[in-house]
Design an enzyme around this catalytic site. Structure first.
Site, PDB file in Angstrom:
ATOM      1  N   HIS A   1      -7.854   0.938   1.965  1.00  0.00           N
ATOM      2  CA  HIS A   1      -7.928   0.872   3.207  1.00  0.00           C
ATOM      3  C   HIS A   1      -8.792   2.454   4.521  1.00  0.00           C
ATOM      4  O   HIS A   1      -8.005   2.862   4.671  1.00  0.00           O
ATOM      5  CB  HIS A   1      -6.605   1.291   3.344  1.00  0.00           C
ATOM      6  CG  HIS A   1      -6.223   0.335   5.051  1.00  0.00           C
ATOM      7  ND1 HIS A   1      -5.037  -0.646   4.913  1.00  0.00           N
ATOM      8  CD2 HIS A   1      -6.702  -0.125   6.006  1.00  0.00           C
ATOM      9  CE1 HIS A   1      -5.002  -1.469   6.065  1.00  0.00           C
ATOM     10  NE2 HIS A   1      -6.619  -1.238   6.712  1.00  0.00           N
TER      11      HIS A   1
ATOM     12  N   GLU B   1       0.840  -0.893  -0.647  1.00  0.00           N
ATOM     13  CA  GLU B   1       0.418  -0.295  -0.169  1.00  0.00           C
ATOM     14  C   GLU B   1       0.959   1.419   0.056  1.00  0.00           C
ATOM     15  O   GLU B   1       1.829   1.090   0.334  1.00  0.00           O
ATOM     16  CB  GLU B   1      -1.048   0.311   1.497  1.00  0.00           C
ATOM     17  CG  GLU B   1      -1.934  -0.809   1.201  1.00  0.00           C
ATOM     18  CD  GLU B   1      -2.372  -1.675   2.514  1.00  0.00           C
ATOM     19  OE1 GLU B   1      -2.781  -0.144   3.177  1.00  0.00           O
ATOM     20  OE2 GLU B   1      -3.763  -2.170   2.637  1.00  0.00           O
TER      21      GLU B   1
END
Length: 298
Positions: free
Chosen positions: A273, A255
């Site tokens: 997220h 990420e």
């Protein structure tokens, strides 16, 4: 005492900490290089998922006494090493459970009724009424891989919606709304699988090519837990082949995840997220962060 706020935290929490005489330095955009230069002057630090607290940073934090993680997972902190240096590591495990559970349930509906695809079709000026036959989630089986606070909150909601709920957890657990089963049984029986495990060496790619092969043909998978618990290449192959009907992903092995090949597939939906990113959840996280910081220094 002096505390560094490294990631975005509710202002009311910062005010509460400052009100008891603790100096608060709010730098939610601090860079890794700046952290290496400045952390030595602080007694405590508050982080979310953005800031990584690894061995080199811990080594320069010569005055640090506590790290408070606003959230559940501690995989962005080298916890054992911090503790070996006498630094306490605390988190806020309960604050965002409902927010994440609601996102997981939202994904159940989105996958079953293909809501994102229908919306895109309408925005493209189409009226494809016969192209979007969905399914009901009532009467289907939801398998929860992991059954902590968030898994339990998700299971309660799914049970209330008429789903059969089963779960896999190493610790024997009894609840009246779900049945504990082996991982193999969960894989073979579930119409939907939702992951709620932390990322550890034991859970790394717990859903791999072998696990995907055991899943029901046409089943779905949801991950609002932690990246790295699904083999994303294997998931891509399983969806491309038609074995898995679709997936909803809020977390990823790396990420930020930009241009991931999974999102070239129409059957995959996702988010960046944001499981805990609700007004209510962030407020509770902030309150618990303040409690942990104040409680530690008192």
């Amino acid at each position: 005492m002096k505390v560094l706020i490294c990631d975005s935290t509710d202002q009311s929490a910062l005010d509460a900490i400052a009100a008891v005489g603790i100096e608060v330095v709010n730098r939610p955009d601090i860079t890794p290089d700046e952290l290496m230069q400045d952390l030595a002057e602080f007694d405590g630090m508050v982080v979310r998922s953005r800031t990584k607290v690894r061995v080199p940073l811990i080594d320069v934090a010569t005055n640090l006494k506590v790290i408070v993680r606003g959230g559940v997972g501690l995989d962005n902190i080298d916890v054992d090493y911090a503790k070996s240096k006498g630094i306490e590591v605390l988190n806020t495990p309960a604050a965002a459970s409902d927010s994440v559970a609601e996102l997981a349930v939202g994904y159940l509906f989105s996958l079953a009724r293909r809501i994102p695809a229908m919306t895109k079709s309408m925005k493209d000026g189409k009226w494809e009424k016969k192209a979007f036959k969905g399914t009901e989630i009532a009467g289907k089986t939801l398998g929860l891989v992991g059954f902590g606070r968030i898994g339990q909150a998700t299971g309660k909601r799914a049970n209330a919606l008429g789903m059969e709920v089963i779960f896999y957890r190493r610790t024997p657990t009894q609840v009246d709304y779900a049945e504990q089963v082996s991982l193999d049984d969960l894989l073979t029986k579930s119409d939907y699988i939702s992951l709620h495990v932390p990322y550890t060496p034991e859970t790394h790619n717990i859903i791999d090519a072998g696990a995907l092969a055991k899943m029901k043909d046409g089943s779905y998978i949801i991950n609002c837990g932690r990246g790295g618990t699904i083999d994303e290449d294997a998931l891509y192959d399983a969806i491309s082949s038609g074995k898995i009907a679709g997936a909803a992903l809020d977390v990823f092995a790396k990420e930020p995840s930009k241009g991931h090949k999974l999102f070239t597939l129409d059957q995959v939906i996702g988010s960046p997220h944001v499981g805990s990113a609700t007004k209510e959840g962030q407020g509770r996280v902030g309150s618990e962060v303040a409690e942990k910081v104040i409680g530690f220094f008192k």
